[in-house]
Design a protein around this motif. Structure first.
Motif, PDB file in Angstrom:
ATOM      1  N   SER A 220       0.797  -1.178  -0.090  1.00 26.21           N
ATOM      2  CA  SER A 220      -0.007   0.055   0.017  1.00 26.21           C
ATOM      3  C   SER A 220       0.990   1.415  -0.197  1.00 26.21           C
ATOM      4  O   SER A 220       0.329   2.350  -0.464  1.00 26.21           O
ATOM      5  N   GLY A 221       2.244   1.145   0.271  1.00 22.87           N
ATOM      6  CA  GLY A 221       2.763   2.099   0.518  1.00 22.87           C
ATOM      7  C   GLY A 221       3.909   2.525  -0.810  1.00 22.87           C
ATOM      8  O   GLY A 221       4.543   3.439  -1.064  1.00 22.87           O
ATOM      9  N   GLN A 222       3.689   1.477  -1.964  1.00 25.70           N
ATOM     10  CA  GLN A 222       4.445   1.438  -3.271  1.00 25.70           C
ATOM     11  C   GLN A 222       3.356   1.826  -4.146  1.00 25.70           C
ATOM     12  O   GLN A 222       2.385   0.997  -4.213  1.00 25.70           O
ATOM     13  N   HIS A 223       3.615   2.705  -4.973  1.00 23.95           N
ATOM     14  CA  HIS A 223       2.425   2.818  -5.947  1.00 23.95           C
ATOM     15  C   HIS A 223       3.456   3.423  -7.225  1.00 23.95           C
ATOM     16  O   HIS A 223       4.474   4.200  -7.133  1.00 23.95           O
ATOM     17  N   ARG A 224       3.026   3.145  -8.313  1.00 24.10           N
ATOM     18  CA  ARG A 224       3.559   3.655  -9.818  1.00 24.10           C
ATOM     19  C   ARG A 224       2.871   5.275 -10.002  1.00 24.10           C
ATOM     20  O   ARG A 224       1.735   5.311  -9.440  1.00 24.10           O
ATOM     21  N   THR A 225       3.323   5.852 -10.803  1.00 23.21           N
ATOM     22  CA  THR A 225       3.075   7.165 -11.170  1.00 23.21           C
ATOM     23  C   THR A 225       1.676   7.015 -12.017  1.00 23.21           C
ATOM     24  O   THR A 225       0.805   7.702 -11.643  1.00 23.21           O
ATOM     25  N   ASP A 226       1.779   5.917 -12.777  1.00 22.10           N
ATOM     26  CA  ASP A 226       0.729   5.780 -13.381  1.00 22.10           C
ATOM     27  C   ASP A 226      -0.674   5.431 -12.663  1.00 22.10           C
ATOM     28  O   ASP A 226      -1.893   5.550 -12.889  1.00 22.10           O
ATOM     29  N   ASP A 227      -0.604   4.847 -11.388  1.00 24.78           N
ATOM     30  CA  ASP A 227      -1.648   4.556 -10.425  1.00 24.78           C
ATOM     31  C   ASP A 227      -2.183   5.829  -9.918  1.00 24.78           C
ATOM     32  O   ASP A 227      -3.377   6.009  -9.724  1.00 24.78           O
ATOM     33  N   LEU A 228      -1.388   7.040  -9.548  1.00 27.66           N
ATOM     34  CA  LEU A 228      -1.942   8.158  -9.438  1.00 27.66           C
ATOM     35  C   LEU A 228      -2.984   8.748 -10.586  1.00 27.66           C
ATOM     36  O   LEU A 228      -3.967   9.354 -10.343  1.00 27.66           O
ATOM     37  N   PHE A 232      -7.046   9.900 -10.131  1.00 27.69           N
ATOM     38  CA  PHE A 232      -7.619  11.398 -10.459  1.00 27.69           C
ATOM     39  C   PHE A 232      -8.417  10.990 -11.779  1.00 27.69           C
ATOM     40  O   PHE A 232      -9.719  11.863 -11.829  1.00 27.69           O
ATOM     41  N   GLU A 233      -8.168  10.369 -12.541  1.00 25.84           N
ATOM     42  CA  GLU A 233      -9.277   9.862 -13.626  1.00 25.84           C
ATOM     43  C   GLU A 233     -10.459   8.945 -13.117  1.00 25.84           C
ATOM     44  O   GLU A 233     -11.565   9.457 -13.817  1.00 25.84           O
ATOM     45  N   ALA A 234     -10.402   8.492 -12.225  1.00 22.33           N
ATOM     46  CA  ALA A 234     -11.553   7.837 -11.476  1.00 22.33           C
ATOM     47  C   ALA A 234     -12.578   8.795 -10.708  1.00 22.33           C
ATOM     48  O   ALA A 234     -13.972   8.852 -10.846  1.00 22.33           O
ATOM     49  N   ASP A 235     -12.013   9.943 -10.085  1.00 22.10           N
ATOM     50  CA  ASP A 235     -12.640  11.178  -9.702  1.00 22.10           C
ATOM     51  C   ASP A 235     -13.444  12.015 -10.803  1.00 22.10           C
ATOM     52  O   ASP A 235     -14.548  12.295 -10.549  1.00 22.10           O
ATOM     53  N   ASN A 236     -12.507  12.158 -12.067  1.00 22.83           N
ATOM     54  CA  ASN A 236     -13.135  12.673 -13.025  1.00 22.83           C
ATOM     55  C   ASN A 236     -14.370  11.997 -13.506  1.00 22.83           C
ATOM     56  O   ASN A 236     -15.409  12.470 -13.873  1.00 22.83           O
ATOM     57  N   ALA A 237     -14.313  10.828 -13.445  1.00 21.13           N
ATOM     58  CA  ALA A 237     -15.323   9.728 -14.185  1.00 21.13           C
ATOM     59  C   ALA A 237     -16.423   9.939 -13.252  1.00 21.13           C
ATOM     60  O   ALA A 237     -17.637  10.089 -13.603  1.00 21.13           O
ATOM     61  N   ILE A 238     -16.424  10.162 -11.784  1.00 21.61           N
ATOM     62  CA  ILE A 238     -17.691  10.476 -11.041  1.00 21.61           C
ATOM     63  C   ILE A 238     -17.992  11.930 -11.167  1.00 21.61           C
ATOM     64  O   ILE A 238     -19.507  11.846 -11.388  1.00 21.61           O
TER      65      ILE A 238
END
Length: 332
Positions: A220-228, A232-238
């Motif tokens: 959970s503490g590791q993520h890729r730039t693309d994950d970010l 934010f695209e999921a927020d935009n979809a909502i």
């Protein structure tokens, strides 16, 4: 399955051989738990074997190994599909439940999601003892939830996104809700937000039943730039698909900008590392809206570095830190 044993605990695990035993045993010790479904997400270690050895012989444990890694969202959706219990609880493979976690939540009524307090600990063996807090139930609104997931300089956020609610399967089914499998970061936040927008009654109590182990190398503490970017695209979809109250829409746009700013900073640093500073700046010139995010992020990172300990590492938390403030329970 009895009415008492009405919870399915879902554990999505990848390379968790060192922690999965504690997680499973903590779930099986709860009388309200009728199923424990472990999804071994294409681990390359002994996760599946250790999980099977954690069986208590009650017939409640099921370990499913996937041939390819699908991520936590898809793994959890698979567990929901193959399970039957009316209540669903997520347990991360490196965390654990404190004894008696579910009983205080089951005393509450009129909820679709219910969460309890979390203790953040450095102890991975499940031996920590949390403080006893009064339950003190309160409702979480959609606005509360979004604002509790936005970090602001100098302000401690509510960290509501860390909560691990028990969810009613009937509400998820009735509203066609499942985890967004495109997300490998913020998949919990996204599901809970969509549920709240659909009218979910979200209750939080202050009794502490979940132990979250603080690890520098946790998934959970590791993520890729693309994950970010996907978050934010999921927020935009909502935002594009839902008619929201004005205050909720404003808060969600703030969250989208918060995640987008983090993405822009990470994208710049990636370009700098991979192609050099000149190329990184030339790419930034094509995205003038990203300047503030990049410059502000670099300044914050430099400032944070001044607050670190002499060896360059952030000072670890001492003892237990609780997500929610609580009033101590009266001991009888």
């Amino acid at each position: 399955m009895t009415a008492e044993a009405s919870v399915c605990v879902i554990i999505a695990a990848k390379n968790a051989a060192g922690t999965i035993d504690v997680a499973i045993r903590s779930a099986l010790q709860e009388k309200e738990v009728g199923e424990v479904v472990v999804i071994n997400d294409a681990s390359t270690d002994e996760t599946a074997r250790v999980a099977q050895q954690s069986d208590d012989g009650s017939g409640r444990l099921r370990v499913i190994s996937l041939p390819e890694n699908v991520g936590p969202a898809a793994a959890r959706n698979h567990a929901i599909k193959v399970s039957e219990a009316p209540l669903l609880a997520i347990l991360d493979a490196d965390d654990y439940f404190f004894p008696g976690r579910f009983a205080p939540m089951m005393l509450e009524s009129n909820w679709d999601f219910i969460a309890d307090n979390i203790a953040f600990t450095m102890e991975s063996g499940g031996t920590a003892t949390p403080s006893m807090f009064q339950s003190r139930a309160r409702a979480i609104s959609t606005l509360d939830f979004i604002e509790g997931n936005i970090s602001r300089p100098g302000v401690q956020r509510g960290e509501i996104g860390f909560l691990k609610p028990v969810m009613r399967r009937s509400f998820l089914d009735r509203n066609g809700l499942r985890y967004n499998e495109a997300l490998r970061l913020g998949e919990d936040y996204d599901l809970y937000l969509r549920a709240l927008i659909k009218g979910a009654r979200y209750t939080v109590i202050e009794h502490c039943g979940y132990g979250a182990v603080v690890r520098a190398n946790s998934l959970s503490g590791q993520h890729r730039t693309d994950d970010l970017r996907r978050l934010f695209e999921a927020d935009n979809a909502i935002l594009s698909q839902t008619d929201l109250p004005m205050d909720v829409e404003h808060a969600l746009r703030s969250h989208e900008r918060h995640i987008r700013d983090r993405y822009e900073l990470r994208a710049f640093l990636d370009a700098k590392r991979e192609r050099g500073l000149a190329i990184a700046f030339s790419q930034l010139l094509t995205r003038p809206g990203a300047w503030t995010a990049v410059v502000g992020g670099i300044v914050r990172d430099k400032t944070a570095g001044l607050r670190r300990t002499d060896d360059g590492e952030a000072a670890p938390p001492v003892g237990l830190r609780y997500l929610l403030d609580g009033v101590p329970a009266v001991q009888k």
